[in-house]
Design a protein around this motif. Structure first.
Motif, PDB file in Angstrom:
ATOM      1  N   PRO A  79       0.951  -1.215   0.058  1.00 37.62           N
ATOM      2  CA  PRO A  79       0.146  -0.004  -0.129  1.00 37.62           C
ATOM      3  C   PRO A  79       0.708   1.395   0.017  1.00 37.62           C
ATOM      4  O   PRO A  79       0.344   2.242  -0.368  1.00 37.62           O
ATOM      5  CB  PRO A  79      -0.959   0.068   1.224  1.00 37.62           C
ATOM      6  CG  PRO A  79      -0.998  -1.669   1.381  1.00 37.62           C
ATOM      7  CD  PRO A  79       0.349  -2.161   1.077  1.00 37.62           C
ATOM      8  N   ASP A  80       2.130   1.340   0.565  1.00 43.29           N
ATOM      9  CA  ASP A  80       2.827   2.645   0.377  1.00 43.29           C
ATOM     10  C   ASP A  80       4.225   1.962  -0.237  1.00 43.29           C
ATOM     11  O   ASP A  80       4.995   1.274   0.746  1.00 43.29           O
ATOM     12  CB  ASP A  80       2.995   3.298   1.939  1.00 43.29           C
ATOM     13  CG  ASP A  80       3.787   4.384   1.804  1.00 43.29           C
ATOM     14  OD1 ASP A  80       4.974   4.581   0.964  1.00 43.29           O
ATOM     15  OD2 ASP A  80       3.529   5.478   2.312  1.00 43.29           O
ATOM     16  N   ARG A  81       4.462   2.099  -1.464  1.00 43.48           N
ATOM     17  CA  ARG A  81       5.823   1.830  -1.665  1.00 43.48           C
ATOM     18  C   ARG A  81       7.206   2.198  -1.308  1.00 43.48           C
ATOM     19  O   ARG A  81       8.223   1.758  -1.334  1.00 43.48           O
ATOM     20  CB  ARG A  81       5.715   1.992  -3.481  1.00 43.48           C
ATOM     21  CG  ARG A  81       6.665   1.313  -4.087  1.00 43.48           C
ATOM     22  CD  ARG A  81       6.728   1.535  -5.679  1.00 43.48           C
ATOM     23  NE  ARG A  81       7.564   0.567  -6.446  1.00 43.48           N
ATOM     24  CZ  ARG A  81       7.241  -0.735  -6.586  1.00 43.48           C
ATOM     25  NH1 ARG A  81       5.763  -1.385  -6.178  1.00 43.48           N
ATOM     26  NH2 ARG A  81       7.839  -1.343  -7.307  1.00 43.48           N
ATOM     27  N   SER A  82       6.974   3.589  -0.429  1.00 45.20           N
ATOM     28  CA  SER A  82       8.151   3.931   0.197  1.00 45.20           C
ATOM     29  C   SER A  82       8.491   3.433   1.532  1.00 45.20           C
ATOM     30  O   SER A  82       9.454   3.618   2.162  1.00 45.20           O
ATOM     31  CB  SER A  82       8.051   5.407   0.408  1.00 45.20           C
ATOM     32  OG  SER A  82       7.107   5.562   1.309  1.00 45.20           O
ATOM     33  N   ALA A  83       7.757   2.067   1.727  1.00 48.03           N
ATOM     34  CA  ALA A  83       7.857   1.645   3.392  1.00 48.03           C
ATOM     35  C   ALA A  83       9.022   0.742   3.060  1.00 48.03           C
ATOM     36  O   ALA A  83       8.868  -0.422   2.776  1.00 48.03           O
ATOM     37  CB  ALA A  83       6.568   1.055   3.549  1.00 48.03           C
ATOM     38  N   GLY A  84      10.144   1.283   3.311  1.00 46.20           N
ATOM     39  CA  GLY A  84      11.401   0.248   3.231  1.00 46.20           C
ATOM     40  C   GLY A  84      11.755  -0.218   4.553  1.00 46.20           C
ATOM     41  O   GLY A  84      11.686   0.535   5.463  1.00 46.20           O
ATOM     42  N   CYS A  85      12.880  -1.072   4.584  1.00 46.15           N
ATOM     43  CA  CYS A  85      13.589  -1.342   5.903  1.00 46.15           C
ATOM     44  C   CYS A  85      15.138  -0.901   5.739  1.00 46.15           C
ATOM     45  O   CYS A  85      15.865  -1.061   4.959  1.00 46.15           O
ATOM     46  CB  CYS A  85      13.512  -3.017   6.178  1.00 46.15           C
ATOM     47  SG  CYS A  85      14.647  -3.295   7.472  1.00 46.15           S
ATOM     48  N   PRO A  86      15.378   0.048   6.488  1.00 47.11           N
ATOM     49  CA  PRO A  86      16.920   0.632   6.404  1.00 47.11           C
ATOM     50  C   PRO A  86      17.920  -0.477   6.508  1.00 47.11           C
ATOM     51  O   PRO A  86      18.950  -0.432   5.871  1.00 47.11           O
ATOM     52  CB  PRO A  86      17.028   1.592   7.522  1.00 47.11           C
ATOM     53  CG  PRO A  86      15.762   1.927   8.361  1.00 47.11           C
ATOM     54  CD  PRO A  86      14.698   0.781   7.783  1.00 47.11           C
ATOM     55  N   PRO A 148      22.066  -9.034   7.002  1.00 46.78           N
ATOM     56  CA  PRO A 148      22.833  -7.833   7.167  1.00 46.78           C
ATOM     57  C   PRO A 148      22.968  -7.689   8.438  1.00 46.78           C
ATOM     58  O   PRO A 148      23.870  -6.669   8.931  1.00 46.78           O
ATOM     59  CB  PRO A 148      22.344  -6.844   6.402  1.00 46.78           C
ATOM     60  CG  PRO A 148      21.190  -7.120   6.191  1.00 46.78           C
ATOM     61  CD  PRO A 148      21.000  -8.646   6.659  1.00 46.78           C
ATOM     62  N   ASP A 149      22.389  -8.339   9.561  1.00 46.91           N
ATOM     63  CA  ASP A 149      22.252  -7.830  10.745  1.00 46.91           C
ATOM     64  C   ASP A 149      23.507  -8.243  11.915  1.00 46.91           C
ATOM     65  O   ASP A 149      23.352  -9.341  12.045  1.00 46.91           O
ATOM     66  CB  ASP A 149      20.929  -7.909  11.560  1.00 46.91           C
ATOM     67  CG  ASP A 149      20.567  -7.625  13.124  1.00 46.91           C
ATOM     68  OD1 ASP A 149      21.397  -6.769  13.226  1.00 46.91           O
ATOM     69  OD2 ASP A 149      19.729  -7.808  13.489  1.00 46.91           O
ATOM     70  N   GLY A 169      25.332  -4.567   9.454  1.00 47.08           N
ATOM     71  CA  GLY A 169      24.035  -3.951   9.260  1.00 47.08           C
ATOM     72  C   GLY A 169      23.380  -4.055  10.827  1.00 47.08           C
ATOM     73  O   GLY A 169      23.957  -4.615  11.547  1.00 47.08           O
ATOM     74  N   PHE A 170      22.311  -3.016  10.822  1.00 47.14           N
ATOM     75  CA  PHE A 170      21.609  -2.912  12.197  1.00 47.14           C
ATOM     76  C   PHE A 170      20.444  -2.241  12.045  1.00 47.14           C
ATOM     77  O   PHE A 170      20.143  -1.824  10.910  1.00 47.14           O
ATOM     78  CB  PHE A 170      22.604  -2.110  13.165  1.00 47.14           C
ATOM     79  CG  PHE A 170      22.770  -0.611  12.746  1.00 47.14           C
ATOM     80  CD1 PHE A 170      21.632   0.259  13.496  1.00 47.14           C
ATOM     81  CD2 PHE A 170      23.726  -0.202  11.856  1.00 47.14           C
ATOM     82  CE1 PHE A 170      21.724   1.591  12.773  1.00 47.14           C
ATOM     83  CE2 PHE A 170      23.977   1.047  11.612  1.00 47.14           C
ATOM     84  CZ  PHE A 170      22.997   1.996  11.950  1.00 47.14           C
ATOM     85  N   GLU A 199      17.404  -8.268  17.497  1.00 47.96           N
ATOM     86  CA  GLU A 199      18.047  -7.342  16.745  1.00 47.96           C
ATOM     87  C   GLU A 199      18.749  -6.080  17.672  1.00 47.96           C
ATOM     88  O   GLU A 199      19.340  -5.126  17.396  1.00 47.96           O
ATOM     89  CB  GLU A 199      17.051  -6.485  15.845  1.00 47.96           C
ATOM     90  CG  GLU A 199      16.578  -7.426  14.556  1.00 47.96           C
ATOM     91  CD  GLU A 199      15.534  -6.808  13.900  1.00 47.96           C
ATOM     92  OE1 GLU A 199      15.279  -5.615  13.950  1.00 47.96           O
ATOM     93  OE2 GLU A 199      15.021  -7.166  12.803  1.00 47.96           O
ATOM     94  N   CYS A 200      18.392  -6.303  18.934  1.00 49.61           N
ATOM     95  CA  CYS A 200      18.839  -5.471  20.078  1.00 49.61           C
ATOM     96  C   CYS A 200      20.427  -5.698  20.212  1.00 49.61           C
ATOM     97  O   CYS A 200      21.003  -6.724  19.815  1.00 49.61           O
ATOM     98  CB  CYS A 200      18.274  -5.588  21.252  1.00 49.61           C
ATOM     99  SG  CYS A 200      16.496  -4.949  21.327  1.00 49.61           S
TER     100      CYS A 200
END
Ligand code: 13P
Ligand code: SF4
Length: 316
Positions: A79-86, A148-149, A169-170, A199-200
């Protein structure tokens, strides 16, 4: 009488034979609307087995991409194409290839929070709920490159005792859950349990009683004997925690643990998405087929489902 947003979405869902999948971090009203709400693994499984023709993915881009890769015959809408994961943008396929050249014996495991191209360059995919299981399934003589994490990779190394080469990555959202905030909450709620996402950072994880995925936290909370639980992940999870375990008090580790990309999806955008059949997420060949191998290997190894939530003190 005016037709509500939800009624219009439901009607379009029937017209298009659509299913709505939502991640546990979505805003409350999107979670309530969805046919399935879950963690990354549960949503990937739903995407792989759905009979629907259209999947509306309320989450971030890599999740919609994963749904497409697992079911390329379907129309997948974000629904929102700009919703990415850094975090997913912190590594590219070329860097994975370079790591492979530096460590030719290693198996490459990529966290699902990665681009399709990175999945295509990897041997196995994993989510936070099965990362330990995936690494344990790999020949113990082989080192593992984990991208990448760096925090999930380090945590898996601690749990398995395996040699793991991590990338840098983080997750910026989980970095806001600091050891200082947990220590202060522990002092205020001495009998509370602390759950955190892997991920913490290492220092944050060291203060936790339970380290697990978002749905692992939901399962743990249902059976825990603690009456107060401190929650070290994105705030969206509190909605299901409170609904599914109404007898307990949940204290967010910090009000700053918000993933702005997860919050981009609204009911209005879901309606637009179904009206316009936008925005379509497609992964072209040959990347799609190669990425699917890594995801299929994950589903083969982790097909039976997640292990119980693990205490961080468990010996590797
Ligand atoms: P889960 O798979 O545990 O839901 O995590 C997804 C994610 O993006 C965590 O930040
Ligand atoms: Fe990515 Fe972190 Fe948001 Fe999860 S919470 S989608 S890892 S930025």
């Amino acid at each position: 009488m005016k037709t509500s947003l939800t009624d219009r979405i439901e009607a379009l869902k029937r017209t298009h034979n659509a299913v709505i999948l939502a991640h546990n971090y979505q805003v409350d009203e999107v979670q309530d609307l969805a046919d399935y709400t879950g963690d990354s693994l549960e949503l990937a499984r739903q995407a792989a087995r759905t009979d629907a023709d259209v999947i509306v993915f309320c989450g971030v881009y890599f999740m919609a991409e994963t749904a497409y890769i697992l079911n390329p015959g379907k129309t997948v809408l974000l629904p929102d194409r700009s919703a990415g994961c850094p975090m997913a943008r912190m590594i590219d396929a070329g860097t994975v290839e370079n790591l492979r050249r530096e460590h030719p014996d290693a198996a490459v495991v990529c966290y699902v929070n990665s681009t399709a191209a990175v999945k295509a360059a990897s041997d196995y995919c994993c989510t936070s709920s099965n990362a330990v299981q995936i690494v344990e399934s790999i020949d113990p003589h082989r080192p593992v490159i984990f991208v990448p994490d760096r925090h999930l990779g380090r945590w898996v190394a601690e749990q398995t005792g395996r040699r793991i080469i991590t990338h840098r990555g983080f997750c910026p959202t989980h970095m806001r859950i600091t050891p200082e905030v947990l220590a202060s909450l522990r002092a205020q709620h001495p009998d509370a349990e602390i759950m955190v996402h892997p991920e913490c950072s290492q220092d944050t994880v060291a203060l936790a009683d339970v380290v697990t995925s978002t749905s692992g936290m939901l399962r743990h909370a249902r059976t825990s004997t603690a009456s107060t639980i401190i929650v070290g992940t994105e705030l969206g999870l509190l909605h299901r925690l409170r609904r599914e375990s109404p007898d307990k008090t949940f204290v967010p580790a910090t009000s700053a643990a918000v993933c702005p990309n997860m919050k981009k999806t609204t009911l209005e955008k879901v309606l637009w998405s179904l009206e316009e059949m936008q925005s379509r997420v497609v992964v072209p060949e040959p990347v799609c087929g190669k990425a699917r191998r890594a995801l299929d290997r994950m589903l083969e190894v982790a097909g039976a489902g997640e292990r119980p939530a693990q205490a961080h003190s468990m010996a590797p």
